[in-house]
Design a protein around this motif. Structure first.
Motif, PDB file in Angstrom:
ATOM      1  N   ASP A  74      50.014 -20.661 -45.230  1.00  0.00           N
ATOM      2  CA  ASP A  74      49.536 -21.465 -44.100  1.00  0.00           C
ATOM      3  C   ASP A  74      49.468 -20.656 -42.814  1.00  0.00           C
ATOM      4  O   ASP A  74      49.510 -21.225 -41.712  1.00  0.00           O
ATOM      5  CB  ASP A  74      50.481 -22.656 -43.902  1.00  0.00           C
ATOM      6  N   ASP A  76      47.193 -19.174 -41.036  1.00  0.00           N
ATOM      7  CA  ASP A  76      46.161 -19.484 -40.042  1.00  0.00           C
ATOM      8  C   ASP A  76      46.537 -20.715 -39.228  1.00  0.00           C
ATOM      9  O   ASP A  76      46.389 -20.735 -37.993  1.00  0.00           O
ATOM     10  CB  ASP A  76      44.812 -19.706 -40.735  1.00  0.00           C
ATOM     11  N   ALA A  77      47.026 -21.755 -39.902  1.00  0.00           N
ATOM     12  CA  ALA A  77      47.421 -22.972 -39.193  1.00  0.00           C
ATOM     13  C   ALA A  77      48.589 -22.713 -38.254  1.00  0.00           C
ATOM     14  O   ALA A  77      48.627 -23.219 -37.126  1.00  0.00           O
ATOM     15  CB  ALA A  77      47.776 -24.072 -40.198  1.00  0.00           C
ATOM     16  N   MET A  79      49.411 -19.862 -36.796  1.00  0.00           N
ATOM     17  CA  MET A  79      49.001 -19.055 -35.654  1.00  0.00           C
ATOM     18  C   MET A  79      48.205 -19.876 -34.643  1.00  0.00           C
ATOM     19  O   MET A  79      48.319 -19.655 -33.434  1.00  0.00           O
ATOM     20  CB  MET A  79      48.187 -17.855 -36.122  1.00  0.00           C
ATOM     21  N   ARG A  80      47.431 -20.832 -35.107  1.00  0.00           N
ATOM     22  CA  ARG A  80      46.715 -21.703 -34.159  1.00  0.00           C
ATOM     23  C   ARG A  80      47.702 -22.489 -33.305  1.00  0.00           C
ATOM     24  O   ARG A  80      47.500 -22.656 -32.090  1.00  0.00           O
ATOM     25  CB  ARG A  80      45.778 -22.653 -34.912  1.00  0.00           C
TER      26      ARG A  80
END
Length: 434
Positions: A74, A76-77, A79-80
């Motif tokens: 996960d 990417d989620a 880091m957002r």
């Protein structure tokens, strides 16, 4: 030094922040077994490759690699979320530059359920713990820290409860290992670290290491103040009452060992659960501490036992006079285990590039060169082998407690740190291979 200064500044800036993230949990329908004595699971060792964001799964008996799993599916989620929150981003970057030596810390500690179908992983840079389904590599549950970094964990003997140290919130969370649901918590000093259950699960040995990232490494009043509160404590599992709490620097000074650090690093609890062996910051060796000793100078009839430093082991310092300010996070040694018989210890000489097998009775040792920056030591499932992670060359070395001989050297992922014994369901292993 610059990285340390950045982290200190970020900690001060965020002291007023009090946002507490909610728990994200997905209830599991699988029942956690209370014993591993079944043909349904394989004994394995999980090697956490901290900078990779992976874990290498190794057969605990044949020493052969089985699988490398992704511990940050996960990413990417996460880091957002981090870049959208200035405080979290500040801590993320500070952890990267100071504690992570310029790298993100993705995989710290790992424990499996007894049915071998789920592994829980603490992820320092993402400040959380996740439960990963070993069959699908999907995250089944996630528990965010109240603070900004997750660290060492501990698992109850029945495999049902998980302890995780919340580095900047100065507390330890207890989670249901199968679901990630928070059950309880207990307080710690600054930067809670190690969590070790007794064999019957009735008590927990816990230690806090203080602010190991600060540049004040020379001791004295200023250094001690900047490092924060550092304790060894025994917690009763029934109600999480702190039964005993010691400042190990003061205990060492009273025993005739002045100017030693209060920061307890890894520990090994003897089978009698009376003696505990402790590594402390900057010391090449370990401390033997009697948790049930009486000191006649201070103890009166009817008073509780106070504990006492019995001996200090001195192991070779092979740093060539390296200034202690250059020790990685104050760690002269970081990694200590004891064999199942309780007769020998296995110490990771982090800054001296060796592992030492040490007689518990005499402190005589056999030193084995293992490579740069050994960072952890732990037992295999039978308690007669010591597994040492060598973070500087991305290997794990398996040593025989009896002979101190090297049994195997395994290449793993980037910067292996924690190594833990665990289980994987045999059907999952077969699926991995096919």
């Amino acid at each position: 030094m610059r990285g340390r200064a950045v982290l200190v500044a970020v900690l001060a800036m965020a002291a007023a922040a009090s946002a507490v993230p909610a728990v994200e949990a997905e209830t599991s329908r699988r029942t956690v077994q209370t014993t591993s004595a079944t043909a349904a699971v394989r004994d394995v060792m999980f090697v956490g490759n901290n900078w990779d964001g992976t874990a290498t799964v190794v057969d605990a008996h044949t020493h052969r690699k089985i699988k490398t799993i992704d511990t940050i599916p996960d990413a990417d989620a996460r880091m957002r979320e981090i870049v959208a929150d200035p405080a979290r981003l500040g801590f993320f970057l500070a952890i990267q530059q100071a504690i992570g030596e310029g790298h993100n810390q993705y995989t710290d500690d790992m424990f499996t359920t007894h049915d071998g179908r789920l592994v829980a992983v603490s992820r320092p840079s993402f400040a959380d713990v996740v439960g990963i389904d070993l069959a699908t590599n999907r995250i089944r549950w996630r528990f965010p820290m109240e603070g900004y970094r997750a660290d060492h964990m501990g698992v109850s003997p029945d495999g049902r409860r998980l302890l995780v140290s919340d580095s900047t919130a100065n507390k330890v969370h207890e989670l249901d290992l199968a679901t990630g649901r928070k059950l309880r918590e207990f307080p710690s000093g600054d930067t809670p670290h190690e969590n070790t259950y007794t064999a019957d699960g009735e008590r927990i040995f816990h230690a806090s290491i203080g602010r190991v990232y600060t540049p004040t490494d020379r001791g004295g009043l200023e250094g001690d103040t900047s490092k924060g509160r550092r304790y060894l404590q025994i917690v009763r599992n029934d109600d999480f009452e702190i039964l005993r709490r010691w400042d190990m620097g003061k205990e060492l000074a009273e025993a005739g060992y002045p100017d030693m650090s209060s920061a307890v690093r890894p520990m090994a609890v003897a089978p009698d659960e009376r003696f505990v062996y402790l590594q402390v910051s900057f010391h090449h060796g370990f401390v033997e501490f009697d948790t049930r000793a009486r000191d006649r100078r201070r103890t009166y009839p009817g008073e509780p036992l106070r504990g006492k430093v019995r001996r200090v082991a001195y192991l070779p310092d092979r740093t060539g006079g390296l200034p202690r300010e250059q020790y990685v996070l104050d760690s002269a040694h970081h990694g200590l285990a004891m064999n199942a018989a309780g007769t020998k210890l296995c110490a990771a000489g982090t800054m001296s590039d060796y592992a030492a097998i040490v007689s518990r009775e005499t402190f005589r040792r056999r030193v084995v060169a293992v490579g740069p920056k050994p960072y952890w030591s732990t037992n295999g499932p039978d308690g007669d082998e010591c597994w040492v992670s060598v973070s500087g060359n991305d290997t794990v070395v398996v040593l025989d407690y009896r002979t101190a001989e090297r049994l195997r050297t395994l290449r793993v992922g980037d910067h292996p740190q924690r190594v833990r014994a665990g289980y994987v369901d045999r059907d999952i292993v077969r699926a991995w291979r096919s």
